[in-house]
Write an enzyme that holds these catalytic residues in place. Structure first.
Site, PDB file in Angstrom:
ATOM      1  N   ASP A  50     -25.914 -45.986 -46.875  1.00  0.00           N
ATOM      2  CA  ASP A  50     -27.113 -46.828 -46.956  1.00  0.00           C
ATOM      3  C   ASP A  50     -26.728 -48.166 -47.580  1.00  0.00           C
ATOM      4  OD1 ASP A  50     -29.602 -47.911 -47.392  1.00  0.00           O
ATOM      5  OD2 ASP A  50     -30.080 -46.597 -49.094  1.00  0.00           O
ATOM      6  N   ASP A  54     -32.761 -48.127 -49.350  1.00  0.00           N
ATOM      7  CA  ASP A  54     -34.011 -47.424 -49.000  1.00  0.00           C
ATOM      8  C   ASP A  54     -33.794 -45.910 -48.863  1.00  0.00           C
ATOM      9  OD1 ASP A  54     -32.676 -47.213 -46.608  1.00  0.00           O
ATOM     10  OD2 ASP A  54     -34.236 -48.149 -45.381  1.00  0.00           O
ATOM     11  N   ASP A  58     -27.609 -46.704 -42.624  1.00  0.00           N
ATOM     12  CA  ASP A  58     -27.934 -47.755 -41.652  1.00  0.00           C
ATOM     13  C   ASP A  58     -26.666 -48.357 -41.050  1.00  0.00           C
ATOM     14  OD1 ASP A  58     -27.015 -49.433 -43.742  1.00  0.00           O
ATOM     15  OD2 ASP A  58     -29.025 -49.445 -44.616  1.00  0.00           O
ATOM     16  N   ASP A 127     -25.532 -42.160 -27.921  1.00  0.00           N
ATOM     17  CA  ASP A 127     -26.264 -40.945 -27.584  1.00  0.00           C
ATOM     18  C   ASP A 127     -27.476 -41.325 -26.731  1.00  0.00           C
ATOM     19  OD1 ASP A 127     -27.181 -38.309 -27.782  1.00  0.00           O
ATOM     20  OD2 ASP A 127     -26.645 -38.186 -29.900  1.00  0.00           O
ATOM     21  N   ASP A 229     -27.805 -36.318 -24.032  1.00  0.00           N
ATOM     22  CA  ASP A 229     -28.478 -35.329 -24.869  1.00  0.00           C
ATOM     23  C   ASP A 229     -29.339 -34.382 -24.026  1.00  0.00           C
ATOM     24  OD1 ASP A 229     -29.592 -34.506 -27.589  1.00  0.00           O
ATOM     25  OD2 ASP A 229     -31.422 -35.075 -26.535  1.00  0.00           O
ATOM     26  N   GLU A 283     -24.123 -32.769 -23.282  1.00  0.00           N
ATOM     27  CA  GLU A 283     -24.403 -31.680 -24.213  1.00  0.00           C
ATOM     28  C   GLU A 283     -24.813 -30.479 -23.371  1.00  0.00           C
ATOM     29  OE1 GLU A 283     -27.219 -30.597 -27.999  1.00  0.00           O
ATOM     30  OE2 GLU A 283     -28.105 -31.619 -26.299  1.00  0.00           O
ATOM     31  N   HIS A 349     -24.202 -32.549 -35.685  1.00  0.00           N
ATOM     32  CA  HIS A 349     -25.417 -32.671 -36.500  1.00  0.00           C
ATOM     33  C   HIS A 349     -26.377 -31.513 -36.245  1.00  0.00           C
ATOM     34  CE1 HIS A 349     -26.433 -33.960 -32.556  1.00  0.00           C
ATOM     35  NE2 HIS A 349     -27.711 -33.954 -32.872  1.00  0.00           N
ATOM     36  N   ASP A 350     -26.102 -30.692 -35.260  1.00  0.00           N
ATOM     37  CA  ASP A 350     -26.987 -29.568 -34.933  1.00  0.00           C
ATOM     38  C   ASP A 350     -26.502 -28.248 -35.522  1.00  0.00           C
ATOM     39  OD1 ASP A 350     -28.886 -30.988 -33.503  1.00  0.00           O
ATOM     40  OD2 ASP A 350     -27.798 -30.787 -31.613  1.00  0.00           O
TER      41      ASP A 350
HETATM   42  C1  GLC Z   1     -30.096 -32.222 -28.735  1.00  0.00           C
HETATM   43  C2  GLC Z   1     -29.741 -32.907 -30.021  1.00  0.00           C
HETATM   44  C3  GLC Z   1     -30.653 -32.392 -31.101  1.00  0.00           C
HETATM   45  C4  GLC Z   1     -32.078 -32.721 -30.723  1.00  0.00           C
HETATM   46  C5  GLC Z   1     -32.416 -32.162 -29.353  1.00  0.00           C
HETATM   47  C6  GLC Z   1     -33.676 -32.767 -28.830  1.00  0.00           C
HETATM   48  O1  GLC Z   1     -29.854 -30.876 -28.802  1.00  0.00           O
HETATM   49  O2  GLC Z   1     -28.395 -32.720 -30.322  1.00  0.00           O
HETATM   50  O3  GLC Z   1     -30.349 -32.936 -32.354  1.00  0.00           O
HETATM   51  O4  GLC Z   1     -32.952 -32.211 -31.684  1.00  0.00           O
HETATM   52  O5  GLC Z   1     -31.417 -32.471 -28.400  1.00  0.00           O
HETATM   53  O6  GLC Z   1     -33.455 -34.096 -28.459  1.00  0.00           O
END
Ligand code: GLC
Length: 574
Positions: A50, A54, A58, A127, A229, A283, A349-350
């Site tokens: 950051d 905030d 970023d 993404d 995605d 993905e 991140h998932d």
């Molecule tokens: C993909 C992303 C995930 C998101 C989902 C809906 O799986 O990696 O983070 O919540 O799509 O867009």
């Protein structure tokens, strides 16, 4: 989170005999391409750095860390969505695809970031959230305003006076119901994810054209790639036929790879990808190896690579089936050995943190097992994707109170469990292990306030272990997880055998050790990885004891054929 993220898991319905198919084709797997040589570092912008206090990471924060990123030896960045968004799902609900999210900065910041990356020889993959937009996108606002809106067909609507639409499971909805009633036009709209993420209607050529224009807008700015995605869900049978009862327990075969998916990808390739030198990664890889192959077969002109979830999804709170883990990676490798290309990853991140799921986060083994996992990711065939923080061996935060969680899908699922008499204690245990917020806590830069992430209050709590797991500390220590990671990326970049080389699994029934060879143009490497917390002996019919050790996570690597707990050794055999 399993509920959500097993969601995206790939179920291997049929094993097709791709080897015989591919043996007819020249060794396309070894065609050299920059995206095969990429080591991708995924940055979760909200949690990286950051710059303005905030509490939210970023773009200027990322810019301030470009030299660090370069120092990792990675050469490509994947940024999670940075477009305007009301942030129901942290940017995966886009309200304007041509603008930057206010929390993250401005387009001028983006231009600076891209320039800074390119000056350092680092490429940028963005993404693209194309299965759905935000309900706050202008298209949806128009679409929902009237049944005769020119935007009506941008989404999937079902007029309420008809019989009720057949049930569709929603991954993130508080009632698991993907049809949301909207009184303005007395109709339901479809949302596979949250109710603030209405699914776009890809059957509509106008939608497709809008999306391709957006993709070109970013390519013209100079980006180097696209991560698509949830795209495998974009094509639907719009008659919405009934699915068998209970399909939601295994919904991917019903949702993925709809009737026109390949047509859309071919069109996207023709309209966008073919015009630029870009990397494209999906993905999800469909329902079987043939789907995956079709997505990335260079002759079909669709995508460069896809990533599958079946190995990742083996990780359970109770542990995971290691033999299956090896089999899964080996099978995927064999399918793409001659043609097509895959990604290698164990976290994003998932998912929760890699060391909690596939290594050992205890003080005794955290560093060793993190290094061992980096060795794995960086010595397999396929493009490695490394999630930020894993290069430090960051761990799950394992929050105990639901109020500490931020992930909308977890909070909705909590509510669902409450409403349906679920076992809340069990649910809390499960999310402590697998909730994706575990992987989203702020990056641990140093041992100062908020781990040096922000001078304000972070949007999600910092993991309390930042006092001893942080970048600054690891910079000073030659033996740190971070410095080991750098050695591993360096080894990969300098050795095409580790990128393009043939992969051969050895000692496949060994319950502790993952052993394999990588060979290319006369160079041969042996990789030995002990995935267990005890000593283990690989059963190998080769004499490697005198071979050169080129990477090892113990200062004195084993020389008697018995590996120490979580030991990893890479030998160069010739
Ligand atoms: C993909 C992303 C995930 C998101 C989902 C809906 O799986 O990696 O983070 O919540 O799509 O867009």
């Amino acid at each position: 989170m399993k509920i959500i993220l097993c969601s995206i898991a790939i179920l291997l319905a049929s094993i097709l005999n791709c080897n015989s198919q591919t043996s007819l084709v020249a060794k396309k797997g070894t065609d050299k391409k920059w995206w095969k040589e990429a080591v991708v570092y995924q940055i979760y912008p909200r949690s990286f750095k950051d710059s303005d206090g905030d509490g939210i990471g970023d773009l200027r924060g990322i810019i301030s860390k470009l030299d660090y990123i370069k120092s990792l030896g990675v050469n490509t960045i994947w940024l999670n969505p940075i477009y305007s968004s009301p942030n129901d799902d942290n940017g995966y609900d886009v309200s304007d695809y041509r603008n930057i999210m206010k929390d993250f900065g401005t387009m001028a910041d983006f231009d600076l970031l891209l320039k800074g990356l390119h000056e350092r020889g680092i490429k940028l993959v963005m993404d693209f959230v194309l299965n759905h937009s935000s309900d706050e996108h202008e298209w949806f606002k128009q679409s929902k305003s009237s049944r005769t809106s020119p935007y009506r067909n941008y989404y999937h609507w079902w007029d309420a006076e008809r019989v009720k639409p057949n049930y569709r499971y929603s991954l993130f909805d508080v009632n698991h119901d993907a049809w949301k009633y909207d009184s303005v036009t007395n109709a339901y709209y479809l949302h596979y994810f949250s109710k603030k993420q209405p699914d776009l209607n890809w059957e509509n050529p106008k939608v497709r054209k809008e999306i391709y224009d957006i993709m070109k807008f970013w390519a013209d700015k100079g980006i180097d790639g696209y991560r698509l995605d949830a795209f495998q869900f974009a094509s639907k049978d719009t008659s919405f036929p009934a699915f068998p009862t209970g399909f939601e327990n295994n919904f991917v075969p019903y949702y993925a790879m709809g009737p026109h998916l390949h047509d859309y990808l071919k069109e996207m390739n023709q309209e966008v990808f073919s015009k630029y030198d870009v990397m494209t990664v999906a993905e999800g890889a469909g329902n079987n190896y043939q789907d995956a192959h079709d997505l990335v077969d260079a002759d079909r002109n669709e995508l460069n690579m896809a990533y599958a979830f079946d190995a990742i999804d083996l990780a359970k709170m109770e542990g995971y089936d290691f033999i299956k883990f090896k089999e899964t990676f080996s099978k995927w490798d064999s399918v793409f050995a001659n043609k097509g290309w895959l990604s290698i990853f164990l976290a994003s991140h998932d998912q929760a943190r890699i060391v909690n799921r596939f290594g050992n986060a205890s003080p005794e083994f955290r560093e060793l097992s993190s290094k061992m996992l980096s060795t794995f990711l960086l010595t397999m065939r396929g493009t490695p994707f490394i999630y930020n923080g894993d290069e430090l061996g960051m761990t799950n935060a394992g929050f105990e109170k639901i109020t500490d969680y931020r992930d909308m899908s977890t909070l909705n699922e909590y509510q669902y469990q409450l409403n349906h008499g679920g076992d809340i204690n069990q649910f809390m245990k499960r999310i402590q292990f697998e909730c994706r917020d575990n992987g989203r806590t702020p990056f641990q830069w140093d041992d100062s306030k908020n781990a040096g992430f922000s001078t304000g209050t972070p949007w999600i709590q910092v993991n309390t272990n930042f006092k001893y797991i942080n970048r600054a500390e690891q910079e000073m220590n030659q033996q740190s997880v971070l410095n080991y990671f750098r050695k591993a990326t360096d080894l990969r970049q300098k050795n095409p055998a580790l990128i393009y080389g043939k992969y051969t699994l050895l000692d496949k029934s060994n319950h502790d050790v993952y052993a394999y060879l990588r060979e290319f143009e006369g160079k041969k490497f042996l990789v030995l990885l002990n995935f267990s917390s005890h000593q283990a002996k690989p059963n190998l019919k080769m004499n490697f004891a005198r071979s050169k050790v080129v990477l090892a996570n113990y200062p004195n690597p084993s020389s008697n054929g018995v590996l120490a707990p979580y030991e990893s050794i890479v030998y160069q055999l010739n």
